[in-house]
Design an enzyme around this catalytic site. Structure first.
Site, short mmCIF file in Angstrom:
data_model
loop_
_atom_site.label_atom_id
_atom_site.label_comp_id
_atom_site.label_asym_id
_atom_site.label_seq_id
_atom_site.Cartn_x
_atom_site.Cartn_y
_atom_site.Cartn_z
CB SER A 101 -0.96 -0.05 1.19
OG SER A 101 -1.96 0.93 1.08
CG HIS A 105 -5.72 -0.33 -1.27
ND1 HIS A 105 -6.10 -1.46 -0.58
CD2 HIS A 105 -4.79 0.28 -0.51
CE1 HIS A 105 -5.41 -1.53 0.55
NE2 HIS A 105 -4.62 -0.49 0.61
CD GLU A 134 -14.99 15.30 -7.67
OE1 GLU A 134 -14.02 15.87 -7.14
OE2 GLU A 134 -16.16 15.65 -7.51
#
Length: 287
Positions: free
Chosen positions: A148, A190, A166
């Site tokens: 991560s 992720h 967005e």
């Protein structure tokens, strides 16, 4: 320049893949099977001394380091690793502590946990710890592993903020310098579950020479000599190549307006597929 070390970057976990991110008791079968055959086992097998390698877990990115660190120790111990400890570095001055640097110099594997990649780079960047880390990676049989945030921070160019929904509005994706182990790529994590492909699109269109790497959950890449990439784990790796972009309105639209891109190339890798960064050639394992 030949790189002696190895880089293993991991996208994170959903139902399995990290004792730190799941309920071990509820999902024990999934966890144990994954660790037996999956990414953490591969980290050990790629290291210099295998199960006897010295492993340091760095929890700097996490805001719950005292919880996460011992869980990694538990996970590696289950896989018969014999020599594991946790480096708790929470302030910049601790990254210059002689005792910390001595432990780093002795490590065969350093694994950086998840959390906030900006915290990781702001605390470690430019410190003696960072200098030794880069030297070991360039010149020793050393494994840098990151999950991560630890994966996102490995590259020279690092995404640290940006809404998934967005991400294709100009200016929504924020980029800064990472730890600089590998250049010419930007890594996002992720990737599948959080729908972050738009973040890579904007990153790549702003500099098409950079290869975008999106790591799905329970998925990683083993990178050798900063050039050869092999997909490991159970999920998908998405590669975004902008070298053949024909046109974009990126420089014409205002901040917050949608971006158009013509002819962006995307590759999808799964377990054992390989990709050469230098030649831009992908090999699907089953073929």
């Amino acid at each position: 320049m030949k790189i002696t070390g190895k880089l293993i970057i991991i996208g994170g976990a959903v139902d399995k893949g990290s004792f730190t991110e799941t309920d071990l008791d509820k999902n024990s079968a999934s966890n144990l099977n994954f660790f037996e055959t999956g990414i953490l086992k591969r980290i050990i097998s790629e290291s210099k001394h295998k199960e006897n390698s010295r492993i340091e877990v760095v929890t700097t990115a996490s805001n719950i380091p005292k919880e996460i660190g011992p869980e990694y120790v538990k996970a590696f111990s289950y896989l018969d690793a014999k020599n594991i400890d946790v480096l708790y570095i929470e302030k910049r001055e601790e990254a210059a502590d002689p005792a910390v640097l001595t432990r780093l110099k002795a490590a065969d594997i350093v694994i950086f946990t998840g959390g906030d990649q900006l915290r990781l780079t702001s605390i470690l960047g430019g410190t003696p710890f960072h200098d030794i880390l880069l030297d070991k990676y360039h010149n020793e049989e050393f494994v840098y592993a990151g999950t991560s945030a630890g994966a996102a921070a490995a590259s020279n160019s690092m995404i640290y903020q940006g809404s998934s929904s967005e991400a294709l509005l100009k200016g929504e994706v924020k980029i800064t310098s990472g730890l600089g182990l590998i250049d010419g790529v930007t890594i996002d994590t992720h990737f599948v579950r959080r729908g972050r492909i738009g973040r890579l699109f904007q990153t790549v269109v702003s500099n098409p020479r950079v290869l975008g790497i999106g790591l799905g959950e329970d998925t990683g890449l083993l990178i050798t000599n900063n050039n050869e990439m092999e997909a490991i784990g159970s999920g998908l790796v998405i590669l975004v190549d902008g070298r053949d972009i024909k046109d974009t309105n990126l420089t014409q639209v205002e901040l917050g307006q949608p971006i158009s891109i013509n002819n962006l190339v995307v590759h999808v890798m799964s377990m054992n597929d390989t990709y050469n960064i230098g030649t831009h050639k992908m090999q699907i394992h089953t073929s």
